[in-house]
Design an enzyme around this catalytic site. Structure first.
Site, short mmCIF file in Angstrom:
data_model
loop_
_atom_site.label_atom_id
_atom_site.label_comp_id
_atom_site.label_asym_id
_atom_site.label_seq_id
_atom_site.Cartn_x
_atom_site.Cartn_y
_atom_site.Cartn_z
N LYS A 1 0.82 -1.22 0.00
CA LYS A 1 0.00 0.00 0.00
C LYS A 1 0.86 1.27 0.00
O LYS A 1 0.51 2.25 -0.65
CB LYS A 1 -0.97 0.00 1.19
N THR A 2 1.98 1.25 0.74
CA THR A 2 2.82 2.45 0.80
C THR A 2 3.40 2.76 -0.58
O THR A 2 3.43 3.91 -1.02
CB THR A 2 3.96 2.28 1.82
N ASP B 1 -3.94 7.45 4.95
CA ASP B 1 -3.44 6.09 5.19
C ASP B 1 -4.12 5.51 6.44
O ASP B 1 -4.54 6.25 7.33
CB ASP B 1 -1.93 6.14 5.39
N GLU B 2 -4.24 4.19 6.50
CA GLU B 2 -4.82 3.50 7.66
C GLU B 2 -6.19 4.08 8.01
O GLU B 2 -6.51 4.36 9.17
CB GLU B 2 -3.87 3.60 8.88
N GLN C 1 -7.84 -5.01 9.64
CA GLN C 1 -6.78 -4.58 10.56
C GLN C 1 -7.22 -3.42 11.45
O GLN C 1 -6.39 -2.68 11.97
CB GLN C 1 -5.53 -4.21 9.78
N ARG D 1 2.13 -10.61 10.52
CA ARG D 1 3.45 -9.98 10.68
C ARG D 1 4.55 -10.94 10.25
O ARG D 1 5.69 -10.52 10.01
CB ARG D 1 3.72 -9.59 12.14
#
Length: 732
Positions: A32-33, A217-218, A248, A598
């Site tokens: 995504k980044t 973002d997020e 998330q 993770r």
């Protein structure tokens, strides 16, 4: 379009969609980044959007820093758009127009430790016992009130019981103290920005015109105020792109509202939705195991991560007799895997609560395995660091009474509580600040001689640096305060291991300052803002060769080759409280999903048959999340199943990996503290015509000297008047 290279089809579609509302559902490890930064590059290079018109906001300084670095790599170092956290963006807006809300533009920002200090002082003033009304609970109630835009006066009209009455009373006192001290807390940064945009149409119009393209973002972690802030800015042009993953959303307990992302298409009609489902982080089995858990949630967008990587090893499950054996097993596995060329930093132990860390710290210590706890006591919350930051805050804003109260007698200088009360009363009577009272001989004459002399010296030191703040680097101010406050001498005179440790922390803080200074010229106020906005995850150093211990909440956004998730037991994970509601259990399940994703190469889940927590021992039952994992994806111990459910076979240990690079301990601080003391007092004398160099302004020529004041004409910075006793001025 070089910036499109390496993108998959869905990422490319997201980058090229620039007009109108856009929801990018970006699963864990889906790039995504990279997608966001390439989209910014496309807006600038492909669509000729001025950088000035772009706003990108996220939640942590770490994420904002990474995004900015990537954007600068694509556009060059002169990137001029705002790429920052919500709080930092609001802070910048308020620095420009806070006066419209009754603050000065140099207001202080109070972090959680400062907030607790204010709450305690208000409770003491009102005679309210902390045992009956815990400070943390009061702060949480005030934070929720601010998030709902409820003022202290509105809260008073909503009282339904005695507790509400107490909270409203403390809230009113807390609000009064902050305004008196010209200060805001983190919630105020959001609340006051929204208030400013609502009541000042010209300010709202200014930022709507400026930020014609907005990226968030997020987005699943936004709360009510953040949603309002972004929605108001995007209302005019509707060019809003939000990136997030409802799977998330793990911060509902601190205000995150999952409905913001679930209802995005309703809030912004005509919104386009693009799903990024290809994962570039984990092996196939890890992704499949995580999906088998998260798919049990009902409130989620339909999506499933997939990868072109190999399936990899199955997820390991180990059931140990008790929590100590569980910790020993994980330490042993790390020790064994280290023999095949791995690094300690490849390993992370992710637990549900901080209270679980103790047994792992003990087990790792016994095997001499270096580890780092993230999310315990923050480095910036240590007493000595808070003290020195308070000194620096006073230099920046002498009206900051909270900072003054923290250090007026730290180190001890004979200014006791009775002297402080006399100062406070005199200041209120004369309508001045307590700091100004310390500089008034007519007031200090009423104090005991020792307190009066010490208070005057303390205040003059602060005033001297306040007057010279524009002429000094942050590091020069810090060094001077360390020595001239007597703090460094106080620690050295104690001559204890504890005092040595505190000195080391203070010396390490110089590294923090230098790191910030290397990013470019910054003022003391800017430095203090950056420190105030730091979070636990910002403290995580992925290059430090040590096993990472942290909660799953803190681990969000990070990744590790090997992940251990202990405590997979009902009552611990999921916690008992979450079982009260469907919403609670679904958030816990999302947290489990975050923890599992993770892991890049190997994932190991463990539980203990008997666990001691908070001084009480209990037999446990395996977590329902374990029972939700597809049995075909697990190896190791069998998970207890109901009748007709398959059981797993024998446990198979993780297959070997390898030995680490040597661990390098930090050096002591003795040499650094000696250098600081030597540097602080400038004993050189200067004459007209001397060529000199200055740490901040470069080279110049002395054109006038009057006592300890020199006027220097610098080659690039122009003419400056400097106090030679503290200026970083040297003859060439």
């Amino acid at each position: 379009m070089e910036y499109l290279k390496g993108l998959n089809e869905k990422q490319k579609e997201a980058v090229l969609t620039t007009e109108g509302p856009l929801l990018i559902l970006a699963g864990a490890g889906s790039g995504k980044t990279s997608t966001m930064t390439r989209r910014i590059a496309h807006l600038v290079k492909g669509c000729n959007v001025p950088q000035y018109n772009i706003l990108a906001v996220t939640f942590t300084n770490k994420a904002a820093g990474e995004m900015r670095e990537r954007v600068e790599a694509l556009l060059g170092d002169d990137a001029r758009m705002w790429i920052m956290t919500f709080h930092a963006a609001c802070l910048r807006i308020l620095r420009r127009d806070a006066e419209r809300l009754g603050y000065t533009n140099s207001f202080a920002v109070y972090d959680p430790v400062d907030q607790k200090a204010v709450i305690k002082s208000v409770m003491k003033e009102k005679g309210i016992e902390e045992k009956k009304f815990p400070v943390a609970g009061i702060l949480s109630a005030i934070s929720k009130a601010k998030e709902s835009e409820i003022s202290p006066y509105t809260m008073k009209s909503m009282i339904s019981n005695y507790r509400d009455e107490v909270v409203a009373s403390i809230y009113e006192g807390y609000d009064r103290v902050l305004k008196k001290n010209n200060a805001m807390d983190f919630d105020d940064l959001l609340l006051n920005t929204v208030k400013l945009l609502k009541q000042e149409p010209d300010v709202l119009e200014h930022y709507q015109e400026r930020f014609r393209y907005i990226m968030v973002d997020e987005y699943q972690d936004t709360n009510t105020l953040q949603y309002k802030f972004i929605s108001m800015l995007a209302e005019q042009y509707q060019n809003i792109c939000v990136v997030g993953d409802d799977d998330q959303c793990i911060y509902q307990w601190r205000g995150a509202d999952i409905s913001n992302i679930l209802n995005f298409e309703k809030d912004f009609p005509g919104a386009k939705v693009i799903k990024l489902e290809q994962n570039y982080r984990s092996t196939g089995n890890i992704l499949a195991a995580a999906h088998s858990v998260i798919s049990n949630n009902s409130r989620r967008k339909d999506k499933k991560l997939w990868t072109q990587a190999e399936e990899g090893s199955k997820v390991v499950y180990a059931r140990l007799d008790d929590d100590r054996m569980e910790a020993g097993y994980i330490a042993q596995e790390i020790d064994r895997l280290m023999r095949s060329g791995r690094k300690y930093s490849d390993f992370a132990i992710l637990y549900r609560t901080n209270a679980q860390s103790r047994t792992f710290e003990d087990a790792l210590s016994r095997k001499d395995i270096p580890y780092r706890v993230v999310g315990g006591v923050r480095y910036y919350d240590r007493a000595e660091i808070k003290d020195m930051v308070a000194y620096m805050r006073l230099v920046a804003n002498p009206a900051d009474e909270l900072a003054l109260m923290r250090v007026i007698n730290s180190p001890k200088r004979g200014i006791g509580q009775s002297s402080v009360e006399k100062l406070r009363n005199a200041a209120e009577f004369n309508g001045i600040t307590m700091f100004d009272a310390l500089l008034d001989e007519n007031i200090t004459d009423e104090l005991p001689a020792k307190a009066a002399a010490a208070g005057m010296e303390f205040a003059k030191t602060i005033a001297h640096y306040h007057e010279e703040v524009e002429n000094l680097r942050v590091s020069d101010i810090y060094d001077g305060l360390l020595v001239q406050s007597g703090y460094l001498k106080y620690l050295e005179e104690q001559n204890t291991p504890e005092a040595d440790g505190r000195t080391e922390n203070l010396m390490e803080f110089k590294s923090v300052i230098f790191d910030f200074e290397e990013e470019g010229e910054l003022s003391l106020s800017e430095f203090l803002e950056k420190i105030a906005l730091l979070s636990d995850v910002d403290n995580h150093d992925p290059d430090e060769d040590a096993v990472t211990l942290m909660t799953m909440h803190s681990a969000k956004g990070l990744e590790f080759p090997f992940v251990f998730m202990p405590g997979m037991e009902d009552g611990l994970f999921p916690g008992w409280r979450s079982l009260d509601s469907q919403e609670g259990i679904e958030e816990e399940r999302r947290l489990c999903y975050v923890g599992m994703t993770r892991a890049k190469e190997r994932l190991c889940l463990t539980s203990a048959g008997y666990r001691v927590m908070y001084g009480q021992g209990n037999f446990t039952r395996e977590s329902q999340f374990l029972r939700e994992v597809d049995p075909k994806l697990l190896t190791g111990d069998g998970v207890f199943k109901k009748k007709n459910e398959a059981s797993l076979g024998e446990r198979k240990p993780l297959d070997g990996y390898g030995a680490s690079q040597p661990y390098m301990p930090f050096a002591t601080a003795q040499g650094a503290s000696r250098a600081v003391k030597k540097k602080v007092k400038n004993t050189e004398t200067f004459s007209e015509g001397d060529r000199v160099s200055h740490g901040k302004f470069g080279e110049g020529t002395v054109i006038k000297v009057d006592g300890n004041v020199a006027v220097v004409r610098f080659d690039t910075a122009g003419e400056k008047k400097l106090a030679t006793d503290i200026a970083p001025l040297k003859k060439i």
